[in-house]
Each structure stands twice: as C-alpha cells, then as structure tokens.
Design a protein around this motif. Sequence first.
Motif, short mmCIF file in Angstrom:
data_model
loop_
_atom_site.label_atom_id
_atom_site.label_comp_id
_atom_site.label_asym_id
_atom_site.label_seq_id
_atom_site.Cartn_x
_atom_site.Cartn_y
_atom_site.Cartn_z
N ARG A 264 -2.63 -0.19 -14.10
CA ARG A 264 -3.46 0.89 -13.57
C ARG A 264 -3.26 2.18 -14.36
NH1 ARG A 264 -7.91 0.79 -11.59
NH2 ARG A 264 -7.46 -0.39 -9.70
N TYR A 271 -4.32 8.36 -12.44
CA TYR A 271 -3.21 7.94 -11.60
C TYR A 271 -1.87 8.51 -12.07
CZ TYR A 271 -6.21 4.67 -9.10
OH TYR A 271 -7.19 4.13 -8.32
N THR A 294 -1.08 0.34 -4.71
CA THR A 294 -0.96 0.66 -6.13
C THR A 294 -0.38 2.05 -6.35
OG1 THR A 294 -2.79 -0.81 -6.72
CG2 THR A 294 -2.24 0.93 -8.29
N ASP A 295 -0.82 3.04 -5.58
CA ASP A 295 -0.29 4.40 -5.73
C ASP A 295 1.21 4.44 -5.39
OD1 ASP A 295 -2.94 5.99 -6.09
OD2 ASP A 295 -3.29 4.71 -4.37
N ILE A 298 3.09 3.03 -8.34
CA ILE A 298 3.16 4.01 -9.43
C ILE A 298 4.24 5.05 -9.15
CG2 ILE A 298 1.89 5.89 -10.54
CD1 ILE A 298 -0.64 4.15 -10.27
N ALA A 358 -4.30 10.22 -2.26
CA ALA A 358 -4.64 9.21 -3.27
C ALA A 358 -5.92 8.48 -2.91
CB ALA A 358 -3.48 8.22 -3.41
#
Length: 459
Positions: A264, A271, A294-295, A298, A358
């Motif tokens: 990503r 991001y 996903t956030d 990260i 996000a």
Amino acid sequence: MTLQAQKPVDDGERAHWLAVRPRLILASAFMLFLELALIRWTGSNIVHLSYFTNFVLLGSFLGIGLGFLRVGRSRRQPYYSPVVLAVLVVVVLTFPVTVDRNTEGVLYWTSLSTSGPPAWLILPVIFCAAALVLMGPAELVGRCFPELPRLEAYRYDLIGSLTGIVAFTALSFLSAPPVFWGLIAAVCYALLLVPRPRALYVGLVTVPSLAVVGLLLAETLTAGAIWSPYYKVTFRQLEQLGVAVTDIAVNGIPHQQAVPATARLQWERQYGLPYERTTKPPKDVLIVGAGSGTDVAIALSKGATHVDAVEIDPKLRELGGSVHPDRPYADPRVTTHITDGRAFLERTGRTYDLILFALPDSLTLVSGASSLRLESYLFTEEAMRAAREHLKPGGTFSMYNYYRESWLVDRLASTMQSAFGHKPCVDVVSTAGQQAVITAGLGEADQRCGPAWAGAAPG
C-alpha cells in the motif's frame, strides 16, 4: 387520517382469531418492520438506492396512505401484499445493480458504471412494488381502527409502530441476515391474513411467503457475503500487481482493500505522508476509520508502540481480523474500539502522538449528496478541536481521503486552520479525485510541510 366507526366491519375481520388490540399492535409493528426491511434490503442490492436513500421510504409512505384509503372500500383480504413482495425479491435478486468493479479512478455518483438494469427502469419498479407491499399491512391496521375508540386505537398503533422499529433495530445490530427478516414477514402474514378460502390463502400467502424465505436464505448462504449493522458486505480474494489482496465491497460498491502495508505504501503515497509530516516518530497512534486494518498495519510498520483502532462497523473489523495478510489486529500493540470516531474522542482520556482520520467513509469514497453520512460529523471544526485536545506535546493530526473537488480540500484545510490556529500542511497527491493529505501539528513547529498551502481561494 381519522377513520370513523360508521362503516361495516369486514366479516372476515370479525372472525379473526386474534382480538382487535393484539391484531392492531401486530399489524402496526409489521408495517414499520417491513418498511425498514425493504429500505435496508433493496439498498444493499440496488446501488442507486445507496444514494437516493429516501426513495423506498417515499414509496412506502404512498402505499401506507393508499392502504388506509382502501379501508371500507373493499372487503377482500390484502393477499396481494405477499405476492408483490415475492415478485420484488425475485426481481431484485435476479437483476441486482452493482458498481462495475472494472471502473477505474474515484467513484462518485455521476461517475458510476453499473451492472444490471438502468436506473430509469429498476427504480420505478421498486417504488411501485414498495407501495403495493406496504398497502397490505396498512390496510390491516386501518381495519382495526373502527373497532376501537379513536384515541385507544392510536395508542395501540403507536405501541405497535415502536415495537416494529425496535425489533428491526435489534436484528440489525445483531447482524441478523435477511432470511430472519423474511421469516418474520412470513409469520406476520400468516397471523394477520384470514385463511378464507383456504385454497386461496395457500396460493396467495403461504407459497409467496415460503418463496421469499427460500430466496433470502439462498442469499444469506452466498459465499463471501456477510451482513453488518449497516451494510451487506461482500469480499473476494484477488491478485493485484503480483500481490494477494482482499477486495471488500459494501452494498455493491467497492469500499476498501485489505492490502499488505508495504504494498500500500508503494502504490499510494498518501498513506505514508502523515508520518513524513510529523517532527518525531509517533509511538501512540489513534486511527479513526480503521476498517479492515491496512492503516493499522502501516502505523505498526512505522514503529508505533500502541495503536487505538476505531471502527464503527464490527463486521468490517471482524473481516479484517481474518483476511488481512499482515494480521494487524492480532498484534498485542493494537486495541480495537467498535464505536463512532467522534464519540470515542469525546470519551477517551488518552493522548496521542498522531491522530489519523483514515479514509473514514460510511459508504464510498465521497459522501452522497442526498443526505449526511456518519463521517460528516468528523469533518467539523468541533471534531478537529477534539482531536487537538487529545494530542501529546509535539503531536500531529492528519486526515486523508479522495475529496473529489479542490474547493473541498481548501475548505477542510481552512477548518483545520481554525481548529489549530495555524496553517496545516496540504499535500494533493493526485488531482484525479483530489487525493489529498491534510496535516496539522499541535503547534506550527510540530509539522514539517512540503510546498506551503496557499490558503483557500477567495469567495
């Protein structure tokens, strides 16, 4: 509408095995329950109804009015209601309207490329069908009114209506799939419609009701479909640029993807930008709109030692826990909160190095123009002030999304400037869909901007 008691009562109604008061409560509850179920279910299969959210509601109102008008004009039982409901279920399941998954770029109403019948055809069909379906329960409610004193009838009607609303709300938050809604409708039809003559009752009530339950059961058992309190969530595994990802859609609209953090960050610069705009590596991070994770993944890859992941939809969180390749929700550094982001900010006493909104979207990449979405309450000066109050010294607040219009980026940046007392960093990553990141430090010295934001355009 006031119904007087001068008109003769249907002989079939006199012979009904249910006394008038429980019958009125049940009919009123069924009417409201069925209305809410139609709004929720049709919107999950016909993407246009995710934008025109009041369409089925207006059709229901029309049907309820027509049902009351039929009282005293016909002695026939409203057997047409279950028949039309069965036809509606067949039509919607046979001809669903979803967003074409091959559509490229940012999705918004005027850019939708859909599969299925065109809006000018399917929407009138649903509107008319909703009206005819709701006519039946409304007629049954109206037939009870002449049998009771006026105020007493209204009292029981109100009790029933509230019961129907509470019942559907409870089922929604229990993530009950549509087959349960169909079962309740079938039971209500069976209890409220007089089985006379029996052959007609079986053909026009029993058979259509069983068909509805069977079709909704088949939909419920479809692989890759789960029902949250808000959406019909579907997902599929695919390969994108050589990376295995899970594509997640809600109500037929592509919504998000469970993607490894490394991929990503390579594919979409937005991001990683919140972490580039901070003056120190964030250790305590709050992510509002954590979704499938996903956030969160990260943030962990950037060195966060604790992440509070806020997601309003329990099924999206549950799905992320099972399908995300990085398994971020299994990490002991992550604490999940199933609640609204603004409510969490108002209640928590924790402070953070980074607070991140996000991509908080209740339906798609941009909110519909016809009504407020849940995330609309996050894009306010009050919400941004609440975020500011929960920052540690040297902390930053950041939000990113596809904002569609450049003026909207400037407007949100201006709101953030009012909340923080200084200009934020504004990074327009891509003009396609106005993919942008807006970041503000607790103080101006707590942010590292790229090109300076010029400020909102005058006027």
